[in-house]
Design a protein around this motif. Sequence first.
Motif, PDB file in Angstrom:
ATOM      1  N   THR A  89      -3.597   3.103  -0.890  1.00 25.77           N
ATOM      2  CA  THR A  89      -4.034   2.488  -2.142  1.00 25.77           C
ATOM      3  C   THR A  89      -3.222   1.226  -2.372  1.00 25.77           C
ATOM      4  O   THR A  89      -1.988   1.238  -2.244  1.00 25.77           O
ATOM      5  CB  THR A  89      -3.836   3.447  -3.334  1.00 25.77           C
ATOM      6  N   TYR A  90      -3.910   0.146  -2.687  1.00 27.53           N
ATOM      7  CA  TYR A  90      -3.229  -1.135  -2.931  1.00 27.53           C
ATOM      8  C   TYR A  90      -2.566  -1.101  -4.307  1.00 27.53           C
ATOM      9  O   TYR A  90      -3.191  -0.758  -5.309  1.00 27.53           O
ATOM     10  CB  TYR A  90      -4.239  -2.278  -2.858  1.00 27.53           C
ATOM     11  N   HIS A  91      -1.280  -1.433  -4.359  1.00 27.84           N
ATOM     12  CA  HIS A  91      -0.528  -1.492  -5.613  1.00 27.84           C
ATOM     13  C   HIS A  91      -0.182  -2.954  -5.909  1.00 27.84           C
ATOM     14  O   HIS A  91       0.212  -3.704  -5.010  1.00 27.84           O
ATOM     15  CB  HIS A  91       0.772  -0.689  -5.507  1.00 27.84           C
TER      16      HIS A  91
ATOM     17  N   CYS B   5       0.814  -1.218   0.000  1.00 32.99           N
ATOM     18  CA  CYS B   5       0.000   0.000   0.000  1.00 32.99           C
ATOM     19  C   CYS B   5       0.848   1.269   0.000  1.00 32.99           C
ATOM     20  O   CYS B   5       1.954   1.301   0.534  1.00 32.99           O
ATOM     21  CB  CYS B   5      -0.945   0.011   1.196  1.00 32.99           C
TER      22      CYS B   5
END
Length: 324
Positions: free
Chosen positions: A251-253, A139
């Motif tokens: 934010t999930y990457h 994240c």
Amino acid sequence: MRYIVIGAGAVGGAIGGRLHQSGRDVVLVARGAHAAALRAGGLRLTTPEGRVTLPVPVAESPEEVAPREGDVLILSVKTQDTQAALATWAEAAGDLPLFTAQNGVANEPMALRHFRRVHGVCVWLPSQFLEAGAVVAPCGPLTGILHLGRYPEGSVEGPVEGDETLRRVSEDLQDSHFGAPVVPDVMRWKYAKLLSNLGNALEALCGPVEGEARTSLFHRARDEGVAALNAAGIPFTSSEEQAAAREGRMTYHDIPGAERGSSTWQSLRRGRSVEADWLNGEVVLLGRRFGVPTPVNEALQRHATAAAHAGRPPGSLAPEELGV
């Protein structure tokens, strides 16, 4: 201030690694092959910024660490391992502040039997530990958000007033890619996180929570949890309050080569015990105490525990096999 991270898996490794990166004094406590890999090659921490190898000191016991005044303990083992960890560390470090960076809501009362100064941590920290010596934290811009607060609740007047340890830990975490708000009602946040964790066993057993059958089962499990908490008179933060706290900060990457799965999924993947007794089982316990039916959580608890005992891999059960 030195941080002793007891349980350097997904959560503990990410927290300890990030604190080490920001120049804090950290010791990672691990066992077996993981401890050996950390000693031999350092902690391999992968984030959206890339992969780094961190030479964080490693220990396997209190004797190797020699806890001292000014240390802070961060407990990040799974709940099924909490009692053993507390018993191991209480004699050498029972007067030190202990932060419970763990899912579920049973760790804090267990810790208070052994430690005088207990601080709850609501962990929003997607992370993975599938290989000895390696942790993935996908994240950004924040690696995670860790709500902090004294346990029992209500012992802090104002956000940080009167607790120098909480203030310093919050500042150190915020300087290490985390959000770390200090709240007077940390268990309200942890009970809300418990509701989201009710899907962990479902994902581990049946695969990603998507499609009509699995989504319906998750909503039913969560509805049972909400009903049980309401019947018990236990408050929890709303979905809107949680979304506002996260908005634009985590934010999930997608990390090349990394797999995506909950902590329970990872436990099955690694052939370990699971914490369903302390997640779905918490709802089952409250339901039985306060007269709320919890058939979906009972089934998830039973099947997840059986899968771990039998050594079955994640995703090996069809939703209809749950029998609910």
